[in-house]
Each structure stands twice: as structure tokens, then as C-alpha cells.
Write a protein that holds these residues in place. Structure first.
Motif, PDB file in Angstrom:
ATOM      1  N   ARG A  95     -19.674 -71.706  40.389  1.00 50.85           N
ATOM      2  CA  ARG A  95     -19.326 -71.116  41.675  1.00 50.85           C
ATOM      3  C   ARG A  95     -19.346 -69.589  41.587  1.00 50.85           C
ATOM      4  O   ARG A  95     -18.761 -68.989  40.695  1.00 50.85           O
ATOM      5  CB  ARG A  95     -17.957 -71.608  42.133  1.00 50.85           C
ATOM      6  CG  ARG A  95     -17.634 -71.188  43.567  1.00 50.85           C
ATOM      7  CD  ARG A  95     -16.481 -72.002  44.118  1.00 50.85           C
ATOM      8  NE  ARG A  95     -16.830 -73.415  44.187  1.00 50.85           N
ATOM      9  CZ  ARG A  95     -17.504 -73.971  45.192  1.00 50.85           C
ATOM     10  NH1 ARG A  95     -17.926 -73.204  46.189  1.00 50.85           N
ATOM     11  NH2 ARG A  95     -17.773 -75.246  45.187  1.00 50.85           N
ATOM     12  N   ASN A  96     -20.033 -68.982  42.532  1.00 52.27           N
ATOM     13  CA  ASN A  96     -20.180 -67.525  42.611  1.00 52.27           C
ATOM     14  C   ASN A  96     -20.798 -66.931  41.347  1.00 52.27           C
ATOM     15  O   ASN A  96     -20.581 -65.757  41.046  1.00 52.27           O
ATOM     16  CB  ASN A  96     -18.829 -66.851  42.881  1.00 52.27           C
ATOM     17  CG  ASN A  96     -18.206 -67.299  44.177  1.00 52.27           C
ATOM     18  OD1 ASN A  96     -18.903 -67.509  45.173  1.00 52.27           O
ATOM     19  ND2 ASN A  96     -16.890 -67.461  44.182  1.00 52.27           N
ATOM     20  N   SER A  99     -23.261 -63.725  42.026  1.00 50.45           N
ATOM     21  CA  SER A  99     -22.574 -62.501  42.440  1.00 50.45           C
ATOM     22  C   SER A  99     -21.695 -61.966  41.319  1.00 50.45           C
ATOM     23  O   SER A  99     -21.605 -60.747  41.109  1.00 50.45           O
ATOM     24  CB  SER A  99     -21.748 -62.752  43.705  1.00 50.45           C
ATOM     25  OG  SER A  99     -20.789 -63.776  43.488  1.00 50.45           O
ATOM     26  N   ALA A 100     -21.041 -62.868  40.574  1.00 44.51           N
ATOM     27  CA  ALA A 100     -20.204 -62.430  39.459  1.00 44.51           C
ATOM     28  C   ALA A 100     -21.052 -61.814  38.349  1.00 44.51           C
ATOM     29  O   ALA A 100     -20.691 -60.780  37.767  1.00 44.51           O
ATOM     30  CB  ALA A 100     -19.397 -63.604  38.920  1.00 44.51           C
ATOM     31  N   THR A 103     -22.316 -58.387  39.481  1.00 43.20           N
ATOM     32  CA  THR A 103     -21.239 -57.410  39.449  1.00 43.20           C
ATOM     33  C   THR A 103     -20.942 -56.970  38.027  1.00 43.20           C
ATOM     34  O   THR A 103     -20.782 -55.781  37.747  1.00 43.20           O
ATOM     35  CB  THR A 103     -19.971 -57.988  40.091  1.00 43.20           C
ATOM     36  OG1 THR A 103     -20.241 -58.358  41.447  1.00 43.20           O
ATOM     37  CG2 THR A 103     -18.837 -56.981  40.075  1.00 43.20           C
ATOM     38  N   ARG A 122     -31.616 -65.163  41.992  1.00 40.72           N
ATOM     39  CA  ARG A 122     -31.250 -64.235  43.061  1.00 40.72           C
ATOM     40  C   ARG A 122     -31.722 -62.839  42.655  1.00 40.72           C
ATOM     41  O   ARG A 122     -31.897 -62.551  41.462  1.00 40.72           O
ATOM     42  CB  ARG A 122     -29.737 -64.209  43.307  1.00 40.72           C
ATOM     43  CG  ARG A 122     -29.160 -65.481  43.916  1.00 40.72           C
ATOM     44  CD  ARG A 122     -29.649 -65.678  45.352  1.00 40.72           C
ATOM     45  NE  ARG A 122     -29.055 -66.861  45.939  1.00 40.72           N
ATOM     46  CZ  ARG A 122     -29.504 -68.097  45.782  1.00 40.72           C
ATOM     47  NH1 ARG A 122     -30.548 -68.301  44.984  1.00 40.72           N
ATOM     48  NH2 ARG A 122     -28.932 -69.114  46.369  1.00 40.72           N
ATOM     49  N   PRO A 434     -23.895 -58.225  48.900  1.00 36.34           N
ATOM     50  CA  PRO A 434     -23.509 -59.559  48.438  1.00 36.34           C
ATOM     51  C   PRO A 434     -24.365 -60.663  49.038  1.00 36.34           C
ATOM     52  O   PRO A 434     -24.481 -61.742  48.465  1.00 36.34           O
ATOM     53  CB  PRO A 434     -22.041 -59.682  48.883  1.00 36.34           C
ATOM     54  CG  PRO A 434     -21.892 -58.683  49.979  1.00 36.34           C
ATOM     55  CD  PRO A 434     -22.814 -57.555  49.641  1.00 36.34           C
ATOM     56  N   SER A 438     -25.711 -64.415  47.436  1.00 34.67           N
ATOM     57  CA  SER A 438     -24.902 -65.513  47.936  1.00 34.67           C
ATOM     58  C   SER A 438     -25.651 -66.829  47.800  1.00 34.67           C
ATOM     59  O   SER A 438     -26.859 -66.855  47.583  1.00 34.67           O
ATOM     60  CB  SER A 438     -24.540 -65.277  49.401  1.00 34.67           C
ATOM     61  OG  SER A 438     -25.713 -65.293  50.198  1.00 34.67           O
ATOM     62  N   ASP A 443     -22.030 -71.841  46.107  1.00 27.76           N
ATOM     63  CA  ASP A 443     -21.583 -71.331  47.397  1.00 27.76           C
ATOM     64  C   ASP A 443     -21.981 -72.247  48.538  1.00 27.76           C
ATOM     65  O   ASP A 443     -21.384 -72.191  49.610  1.00 27.76           O
ATOM     66  CB  ASP A 443     -22.168 -69.929  47.653  1.00 27.76           C
ATOM     67  CG  ASP A 443     -21.450 -68.881  46.811  1.00 27.76           C
ATOM     68  OD1 ASP A 443     -20.434 -69.247  46.197  1.00 27.76           O
ATOM     69  OD2 ASP A 443     -21.904 -67.740  46.774  1.00 27.76           O
TER      70      ASP A 443
END
Length: 461
Positions: A95-96, A99-100, A103, A122, A434, A438, A443
Motif C-alpha cells: 500500500r502506497n 509514493s513512499a 518520497t 510509476r 502525488p 497514485s 491504492d
């Protein structure tokens, strides 16, 4: 009696031994297991990616050998592109994840993850637009890990923008160094897998060369038609530099058109891959605009503005206006059109569309596959096409920054797309959109090439 006392003392001795083990801490094996779990944290993966483009989790080493990872890493570094590959075990928390990971890494780029037998990716939009990422992911589904990662790498490097992060060129940060055992083990793995890796590289290179030759052969038919059509325009021109009324400006236009024709023929003869075709169609586009200038001067009309060619068929020459057009099953859009197609559309008739041969028969050029990207990019500069071709094969591929050069073929007419902001490979930290990262891997709002339409790996497209 002494035996009884020794027996009574046994529980106390066992308890003391147990307390000693607890104080001493877990056994070496337990500590090693904890180390593996710690090594799979997002922050640790991100730290590894800042030092190199490929990370293989210890628990997923069976999917990609050290030699295979090293081969992919070298290919990515040689291409100088910000492509990050991560191989994780099937049970890794998802999950995520994208994005994690983005980051924690803090570097703009394209992030691809092989998780068990599933795959997704992504990217920052400045590196590769979402539609292009989706198409690339879809194109490699169902392949084994080694083939999938190799194919994705080849195709992504051909279309993505940006540059490799500077940190890849530096040595790993301090903190203990690398043990001799690790070096010996790595060397042994590299030696054992060297022959296989070499064979794999040769096979992939041979396959890639064959694909490039096949694509170029198919493109050559189309480009030869373009060159022939432009030569026929020159023959019909009926202009002589010494004719009455000809001035220096007319002669310059005519010379540029002739030069463009010769350049197009020469560049096509020298082409070795589909990407070389862009220079050919750039020359043809420039030559047709020179003829438009010449025609206006001879007829005493105002000089035309620099516009892209007719969207439906660049052989129609420079466009004269924008017209509303709705492709079958698509949304309305404004496209640049020649005078003849503008009249057809205004009368409710179909425009004359350029079709090319494909494995599925004759199709419009924008549905003929990514090999036509350089061909169309030379005509249109790439910047305007993604918006015109939303939802088509070619449109998604040409949305990549590699086709997004400003539309300025040498006459000072600015235009085209602006992929402002951070370029791929730059450190932006947590400053990214973001929306680019996503969905997928948990997600449920993005695309997922896994094909299951749900679960932790994403909600499908």
C-alpha cells in the motif's frame, strides 16, 4: 540424597540458563533474519537506489541474479536515464509503495517494481507521462522476471526523458564498508553467472536489432512515399530562378526546398533505426514550408505563418487553420488541417487520413504503433501531438519528453510543450505530484498490469 538435591536444582539451572539466553540476546540466526527484514524497508531500498538503479531484495534474489541485476544497471547507467528497478518478494507490503518510495528516494524518475510475479511502474510526468507508463507496463505483462525487466528497461530507455542522478557516479556512503566475505561471494556469483549473462546480453541485443530493422523496413515504405510526393511537388512547381519577377527571396525559398529534398533522401539512406527517420521528416516539413513561402511571394499574398503540417496527412502541406474533429470512439479536439480537409470537415465529410500497413491491416498512422513516433515527431515536433492523440497508441508514446522538443525547426517560431519543473534525475525530495505515483500496489485508483483488478496490487485500469 545428593542425587535428590541435584534433581531439585535442575529447574533452577534451566531457569538460569534461559535468563542468560534472554540477556545475551537472540541467536545469530535470529539477528540475521531481523537484518533481512530491516534491509527491506523503504528507506533502505531508497538509499540503495540513490547509489544505483537496481535493487533486488534478498528474499527475491531467485527472480534476478546478481549478474542479471548488474547487466541491467550498466545498461541504465550507459543510457544516462533515471530508471529505477526494484525486485521484491510476493509478500512485501504494497500500500502506497510507489509514493513512499518516491518520497524516500527524492529523485525524479521512472520507478518500476517486480513484486512476486506481478509488475507495475510509476513516473514523474517530467520523465514519462502516465499514459506512456501504462502502455509500457502492459507491453511486458506475462513475462518471466528476467525477460520482463529486460524488455521494460529497453523500451523505457527509448522513450523516457531526463538524466541519471549524479549520485550514481559516486561511491557508496561510509558506515562500515563491505566485508571481505561479501566481496568474495559477489565475485563468485559474477563468475558463475558471467557466461549466462553474456549470452543473455547477446540474445537481447540481437533481438533488439532485429526488431529495429523490422520497424525501419516498415517505416521505409512510408517515408519513401513522402519523399516521392515531395519530389513530385517540386516537379509541378514550374519555377525557374532566372524567370521574370523572381527575386532573391524567392530563389532562397526554392534553394531551401531543393536542399530539403536532397537532405531527406540522404538521411533516409543513412538511417539505421526508426529514430533516424525523425531527421528525414523534419527536412520534408521544412521543405514544404519553404514551398509555401515561395508560392505566397509569387502570388503577391501575405507570407503564411509557421504552422504544423496537416494533422491527417503531412503530405498535404502546412496547415492553414485548426478545426474540430472527433475520432471514432474518442473525444472532440482541435487539430491543424489543410484547406482541403477544413472544407471536408465543414461539409460534414471525412478528412483524407494517412493510413499505413500494420499486422492488422491498413490503419491511421497514429494507431500503427510506437515505431511511427519519430516519423510523426519530425513533422510535428512532438509537442502538440500528445493532446491531439489522447487515447491512441502513438499519442501515449509521443507524450514522452523525448518527443517533446519545442516546435521550432529553424525559423524562430516558438511553441510546443513545456515540461517545466524538475527534470528526471534531479533531486526534488518530497516535492512531486502525488497523482503521478497514485494507484497500483494498493491504492486501488491507478493501473495495475497484474490483471487481477483488485487486491493490494492495485485496482486495475
Amino acid at each position: 540424597m545428593k542425587a535428590v538435591l541435584r534433581t531439585r536444582r535442575l529447574p533452577a539451572l534451566l531457569l538460569a540458563a534461559l535468563l542468560l539466553l534472554l540477556v545475551a540476546g537472540p541467536a545469530p540466526g535470529a539477528r540475521a533474519a531481523e537484518g533481512v527484514r530491516a534491509a527491506t524497508g523503504v528507506s533502505t531500498i531508497a538509499e540503495a537506489l540513490r547509489r544505483g538503479p537496481v535493487y533486488v531484495d534478498p528474499a527475491a534474489s531467485g527472480q534476478l541474479t546478481a549478474a542479471g541485476a548488474d547487466t541491467l544497471a550498466r545498461e541504465i547507467k550507459d543510457a544516462n536515464k533515471p530508471l529505477f528497478l526494484v525486485v521484491l518478494p510476493a509478500g512485501y507490503p504494497t500500500r502506497n509503495l510507489f509514493s513512499a518510495l518516491r518520497t524516500a528516494t527524492g529523485v525524479t524518475g521512472l520507478y518500476a517494481v517486480r513484486l512476486g510475479d506481478r509488475f507495475d511502474a510509476r513516473a514523474d510526468s517530467s520523465v514519462l507521462p502516465r499514459t506512456a507508463v501504462r502502455n509500457l507496463v502492459t507491453s511486458v505483462q506475462g513475462e518471466d522476471a528476467r525477460t520482463q525487466l529486460s524488455d521494460f528497461t529497453h523500451r523505457a530507455l527509448a522513450h523516457m526523458g531526463g538524466h541519471a542522478p549524479a549520485s550514481w557516479g559516486s561511491s557508496a556512503p561510509g558506515g562500515g564498508g563491505v566485508s571481505g566475505t561479501t566481496l568474495i561471494t559477489t565475485a563468485a556469483v559474477l563468475v558463475a553467472g558471467g557466461a549466462g549473462a553474456y549470452a543473455l546480453v547477446r540474445r537481447n541485443r540481437r533481438r533488439r536489432d532485429e526488431e529495429q530493422r523490422a520497424a525501419l523496413d516498415r517505416l521505409r515504405v512510408v517515408v519513401d512515399e513522402d519523399i516521392t510526393a515531395f519530389g513530385e511537388e517540386l516537379d509541378r512547381l514550374d519555377f525557374h530562378p532566372a524567370e521574370a519577377g523572381a527575386d532573391d527571396a524567392m530563389r532562397a525559398d526554392y534553394e531551401r526546398a531543393l536542399d530539403a529534398y536532397e537532405q531527406a533522401k540522404q538521411r533516409m539512406a543513412e538511417a539505421r533505426g526508426p529514430e533516424d527517420v525523425r531527421a528525414v521528416t523534419e527536412a520534408l516539413e521544412d521543405g514544404r514550408f519553404s514551398l509555401a513561402l515561395l508560392a505566397a511571394r509569387r502570388e503577391g499574398r501575405p507570407l503564411p505563418e509557421r504552422r504544423p503540417p496537416c494533422f491527417f496527412d503531412p503530405r498535404h502541406g502546412p496547415s492553414v487553420t485548426d478545426a474540430a474533429w472527433t475520432p471514432p470512439g474518442g473525444a472532440p479536439r482541435e487539430v491543424p488541417v489543410c484547406a482541403a480537409d477544413a472544407t471536408r470537415l465543414a461539409d460534414g465529410r471525412d478528412p483524407v487520413i494517412r493510413e499505413v500497413d500494420t499486422d492488422l491491416g491498413r490503419r491511421p498512422y497514429w494507431d500503427a504503433g510506437p515505431a511511427y513516433g519519430p516519423w510523426a515527431g519530425g513533422y510535428f515536433g512532438g509537442g502538440i501531438l500528445p493532446g491531439l492523440l489522447v487515447g491512441t497508441v502513438l499519442g501515449s508514446m509521443m507524450a514522452a519528453p523525448s518527443y517533446a522538443a519545442d516546435y521550432d525547426p529553424g525559423h524562430g517560431e516558438p511553441g510546443g510543450a513545456d515540461f517545466g519543473g524538475y527534470q528526471g534525475g534531479d533531486v526534488s525530495g518530497a516535492d512531486f505530484d502525488p497523482g503521478d505515483f497514485s494507484g497500483g500496489f494498493g491504492d486501488g485508483g491507478g493501473f495495475d498490469g497484474g490483471g487481477d483488478g483488485g487486491g493490494d496490487f492495485g485496482g486495475g485500469f
